[in-house]
Write a protein that holds these residues in place. Structure first.
Motif, short mmCIF file in Angstrom:
data_model
loop_
_atom_site.label_atom_id
_atom_site.label_comp_id
_atom_site.label_asym_id
_atom_site.label_seq_id
_atom_site.Cartn_x
_atom_site.Cartn_y
_atom_site.Cartn_z
N ILE A 27 -6.75 -2.67 59.14
CA ILE A 27 -6.77 -1.22 59.39
C ILE A 27 -5.77 -0.87 60.49
O ILE A 27 -5.03 0.12 60.38
N LEU A 28 -5.73 -1.66 61.56
CA LEU A 28 -4.78 -1.41 62.64
C LEU A 28 -3.35 -1.46 62.12
O LEU A 28 -2.54 -0.58 62.43
N TRP A 29 -3.04 -2.45 61.29
CA TRP A 29 -1.69 -2.60 60.76
C TRP A 29 -1.33 -1.40 59.88
O TRP A 29 -0.23 -0.85 59.97
N LEU A 30 -2.26 -0.98 59.03
CA LEU A 30 -2.00 0.15 58.13
C LEU A 30 -1.84 1.46 58.91
O LEU A 30 -0.99 2.30 58.56
N VAL A 31 -2.63 1.64 59.95
CA VAL A 31 -2.51 2.85 60.77
C VAL A 31 -1.14 2.90 61.44
O VAL A 31 -0.46 3.95 61.46
N LEU A 32 -0.70 1.77 61.98
CA LEU A 32 0.61 1.74 62.62
C LEU A 32 1.73 1.97 61.62
O LEU A 32 2.74 2.63 61.93
N TRP A 33 1.57 1.43 60.41
CA TRP A 33 2.58 1.69 59.37
C TRP A 33 2.62 3.17 59.03
O TRP A 33 3.69 3.76 58.86
N VAL A 75 1.11 -6.05 51.21
CA VAL A 75 0.96 -5.71 49.79
C VAL A 75 0.39 -4.30 49.64
O VAL A 75 0.87 -3.51 48.79
N LEU A 76 -0.58 -3.94 50.45
CA LEU A 76 -1.18 -2.61 50.36
C LEU A 76 -0.17 -1.50 50.65
O LEU A 76 -0.14 -0.47 49.95
N VAL A 77 0.68 -1.68 51.67
CA VAL A 77 1.64 -0.63 51.98
C VAL A 77 2.71 -0.53 50.90
O VAL A 77 3.29 0.54 50.69
N THR A 78 2.97 -1.63 50.20
CA THR A 78 3.91 -1.57 49.08
C THR A 78 3.37 -0.66 47.98
O THR A 78 4.09 0.20 47.44
N GLU A 81 3.46 2.98 49.33
CA GLU A 81 4.79 3.58 49.25
C GLU A 81 5.14 3.92 47.80
O GLU A 81 5.77 4.96 47.54
N GLY A 82 4.75 3.06 46.86
CA GLY A 82 4.99 3.36 45.45
C GLY A 82 4.32 4.66 45.04
O GLY A 82 4.88 5.45 44.26
N TYR A 83 3.14 4.90 45.59
CA TYR A 83 2.43 6.15 45.28
C TYR A 83 3.10 7.34 45.97
O TYR A 83 3.28 8.41 45.36
N LEU A 84 3.47 7.18 47.25
CA LEU A 84 4.05 8.29 48.00
C LEU A 84 5.39 8.74 47.44
O LEU A 84 5.68 9.94 47.37
N TYR A 85 6.22 7.77 47.04
CA TYR A 85 7.57 8.10 46.56
C TYR A 85 7.64 8.19 45.04
O TYR A 85 8.72 8.35 44.48
N GLN A 86 6.47 8.11 44.37
CA GLN A 86 6.39 8.30 42.91
C GLN A 86 7.39 7.42 42.15
O GLN A 86 8.15 7.89 41.31
N ILE A 97 6.93 -7.23 44.55
CA ILE A 97 7.69 -6.76 45.71
C ILE A 97 6.86 -6.91 46.98
O ILE A 97 7.37 -7.35 48.03
N GLY A 98 5.57 -6.57 46.90
CA GLY A 98 4.71 -6.70 48.06
C GLY A 98 4.57 -8.13 48.53
O GLY A 98 4.55 -8.40 49.74
N SER A 99 4.48 -9.06 47.58
CA SER A 99 4.36 -10.48 47.93
C SER A 99 5.64 -10.98 48.60
O SER A 99 5.59 -11.70 49.62
#
Length: 496
Positions: A27-33, A75-78, A81-86, A97-99
Motif C-alpha cells: 500500500i505504501l509503495w502504491l500510494v507513493l507511485w 505488476v499492479l501499477v503496470t 497505468e494500462g487502465y489510466l492511459y487506456q 511488461i509488469g514482470s
C-alpha cells in the motif's frame, strides 16, 4: 493509551497478523507511485519518482523479504497505468511488461541496498562514511535501474526501440535519483515501523536525537515553502527563466532547519519541500524548466545529508572530550587531564604570585571494603566520596582521580595552613557519610604540599604521594603536610 505506548501497541498488532506488514508495504509503495503520477507535468514525466526511495529503503531494511511486496507492487501499477492511459494491451501483455519492469526495478536496488547493508555492519565510523556511501551508491543504483527499465519496456513492447526512446533512461534516472535522495530516509522510518524487527542498526549510527518544540519547526518549514512558492510563481508570471535559479536559495533555509532540528525533521522538510516543488511545476506549467528544479532538489538533499554530519559529529566530539577529561565512574577529572589543567593553573598562580597547594589522598582500607562488601559497594563509596569532596571545592579548584581509590586536589590561592583546614572539613564530611550496604565509617589519609617557585606539578605530586605513604605508616586517618622533602623541619601531622 498514553503517547509512548501507541508505537508499541501498533508493533504488537503487526506481529499478530500474518502478512499484514507486507500488505502495508504494498500500500505504501502504491500510494507513493500515485503521488508521482498526480504530479506529472507531461505524460510519464514527473519531477520525482518516490517509489524508488521506498524500494531502496525496503531492501536496505528487509533484504530478500521485501522482494514479493515490491514485485507485486510493480505488476499492479503496470495494470493501473494500462487502465489510466487506456492502452489496448491484453492482460497477458501487461503481466509480461509488469514482470519485466519488476525485475528491472528490483535487481539494481536490491544489489545496491545489499552493498550498503554490508557497509553499515562492517564500518565502525558509521555515520560520516555511511552518508558518503549512500550519496555514491544511490545515484549509481538509480542509473542502473533506469537503464534496465528502458530495456524491459522495449522487450515488453511498451515502447518502440526508436531513436527518441533510446534516451528514455535519462528522465527516468533523474526521477528515480530524486526519489532515492529525498525519500529513502523517511521511507526507512516508515518501513521500520511497519516491520518492527527491522532497523535495529538505526540507533547505532548517531541519528537518534530528542526533538525540540514543534511550532518553531513548523514556522521554519512554512517559511521555506512560502519562499519556494514565491520564486516559482515569479518565474511563471514574468516568464523569466533565470528566476527559476532562485530556487537554490531554499538551501539556506534548509540548512537552518538541519542545524537546529533533529535528523528526522530535516528529512521531513526535504521531502515536503520537494513535494511542493513537484506540485508547483505541474500547476504552473514549468515543465520546460523541470531540469532546473530537479537539480535544485538533488543539491538540497545532498546538502542536507552532509549538513546532518555537523551536529552529530559535534555531539560525538563532545562525548569523546567528556570521556578523555572525566573519570567514567566518579565524574571527577581524569588523571591526564588533571595534570594538564594543573600545569596551566600553576603558571597562572605564579603570574599573580599566589600560593598553590597539591593534595594526594585515598580511602583507608579500601581493599577490605571491596573484599568484604563487593566492588559494587566500593564503587558507590568512591562516587559518594567524590560528590562530597566536590561540594567543598571552589570554581578554581581541581579534583582528579589518579587511579583506584587515590585522588588528587589542586588548590590555587591556598597556602599550606589553609589547605590543611580545608582537608579537615572534608574529612569530617566524608566520615559523616551514611552509605547503603556499608556499615563502617569511611576514613581518609592525605599528603599535602605547597608548590614552591622552582617546583613542577609532577615533582609536587611525588612529594605529596610520599607524604600520603608516611600517613599510612603512622596509622592512617591522618593528614601530613610539608613544603619540601628537603626541609629540616618535621612535617605537620593532623589526625582526628
Amino acid at each position: 493509551m498514553n503517547k509512548l505506548s501507541i508505537p508499541l501497541w501498533f508493533s504488537r498488532q503487526l506481529m499478530r497478523v500474518p502478512m499484514l506488514s507486507d500488505l502495508l508495504l504494498i500500500i505504501l509503495w502504491l500510494v507513493l507511485w500515485r503521488v508521482a503520477a498526480l504530479m506529472e507535468y507531461a505524460p510519464h514525466a514527473s519531477i520525482w519518482f518516490p517509489p524508488a526511495g521506498a524500494s531502496f529503503a525496503a531492501f536496505l531494511l528487509l533484504g530478500l523479504r521485501a522482494i514479493p511486496s515490491i514485485a507485486i507492487s510493480c505488476v499492479l501499477v503496470t495494470f493501473w497505468e494500462g487502465y489510466l492511459y487506456q492502452t489496448d494491451m491484453t492482460a497477458s501483455q501487461l503481466l509480461t511488461i509488469g514482470s519485466l519492469f519488476s525485475l528491472a526495478h528490483m535487481l539494481p536496488y536490491y544489489a545496491s541496498a545489499s552493498l550498503l547493508r554490508v557497509f553499515i555492519h562492517n564500518d565502525e565510523q558509521k555515520l560520516p562514511r555511511l552518508m558518503l556511501a549512500f550519496l555514491i551508491i544511490g545515484p549509481l543504483a538509480s542509473l542502473s535501474a533506469s537503464y534496465c527499465i528502458q530495456i524491459s519496456l522495449m522487450l515488453g513492447g511498451a515502447i518502440s526501440a526508436n531513436e527518441d526512446a533510446s534516451f528514455l533512461w535519462l528522465p527516468l534516472w533523474i526521477g528515480d535519483l530524486i526519489g532515492i535522495m529525498v525519500l529513502t530516509p523517511l521511507s526507512i522510518g516508515l518501513i521500520s515501523r511497519i516491520f518492527p524487527n527491522s532497523g535495529i542498526w538505526l540507533s547505532e549510527i548517531g541519528l537518534r536525537q530528542s526533538p525540540g518544540p514543534l511550532w518553531p519547526f513548523i514556522g521554519k518549514l512554512s517559511f521555506a515553502a512560502l519562499l519556494s512558492s514565491i520564486i516559482m510563481f515569479s518565474a511563471a508570471h514574468f516568464q523569466v527563466r533565470e528566476l527559476a535559479f532562485g530556487i537554490f536559495f531554499i538551501g539556506v533555509v534548509q540548512m537552518w532547519i538541519v542545524y537546529t532540528e533533529t535528523p528526522l525533521r530535516s528529512a521531513i522538510s526535504i521531502a515536503l519541500l520537494s513535494c511542493v516543488t513537484a506540485i508547483l511545476v505541474k500547476l504552473l506549467s514549468l515543465g520546460d524548466d523541470a531540469l532546473i528544479y530537479q537539480f535544485s532538489i538533488s543539491v538540497l538533499a545532498a546538502s542536507t545529508y552532509f549538513g546532518l554530519l555537523i551536529p552529530v559529529l559535534a555531539s560525538n566530539n563532545e562525548r569523546l572530550q567528556e570521556i578523555t577529561r572525566k573519570d567514567a565512574l566518579t565524574k571527577v577529572l581524569a588523571r591526564q587531564y588533571f595534570f594538564q589543567s594543573a600545569n596551566r593553573e600553576l603558571q597562572r598562580a605564579r603570574y599573580y604570585q599566589q600560593p598553590i597547594c597539591l593534595v594526594v589522598f585515598d580511602i583507608d582500607h579500601f581493599k577490605n571494603i571491596n573484599d568484604t562488601y563487593g566492588h559494587t559497594v566500593g564503587d558507590i563509596a568512591l562516587k559518594q566520596l567524590s560528590q562530597t569532596v566536590m561540594a567543598q571545592l571552589g570554581p578554581a579548584d581541581l579534583f582528579g582521580r589518579f587511579g583506584g581509590d587515590e585522588f588528587m586536589l589542586l588548590l590555587p590561592g591556598y597556602d599550606l595552613q589553609q589547605a590543611q583546614q580545608l582537608l579537615q572539613v572534608m574529612r569530617k564530611k566524608v566520615q559523616a557519610l551514611k552509605l547503603e550496604h556499608l556499615d563502617i565509617q569511611l576514613k581518609c589519609s592525605a599528603g599535602v604540599t605547597e608548590i614552591a617557585a622552582e617546583d613542577t606539578v609532577l615533582k609536587a605530586f611525588e612529594r605529596a604521594d610520599c607524604l600520603l605513604l608516611e600517613a599510612k605508616k603512622l596509622g592512617r586517618d591522618k593528614i601530613i603536610a610539608a613544603n619540601d622533602t628537603d626541609d629540616s623541619s618535621p612535617p605537620n601531622v593532623h589526625s582526628l
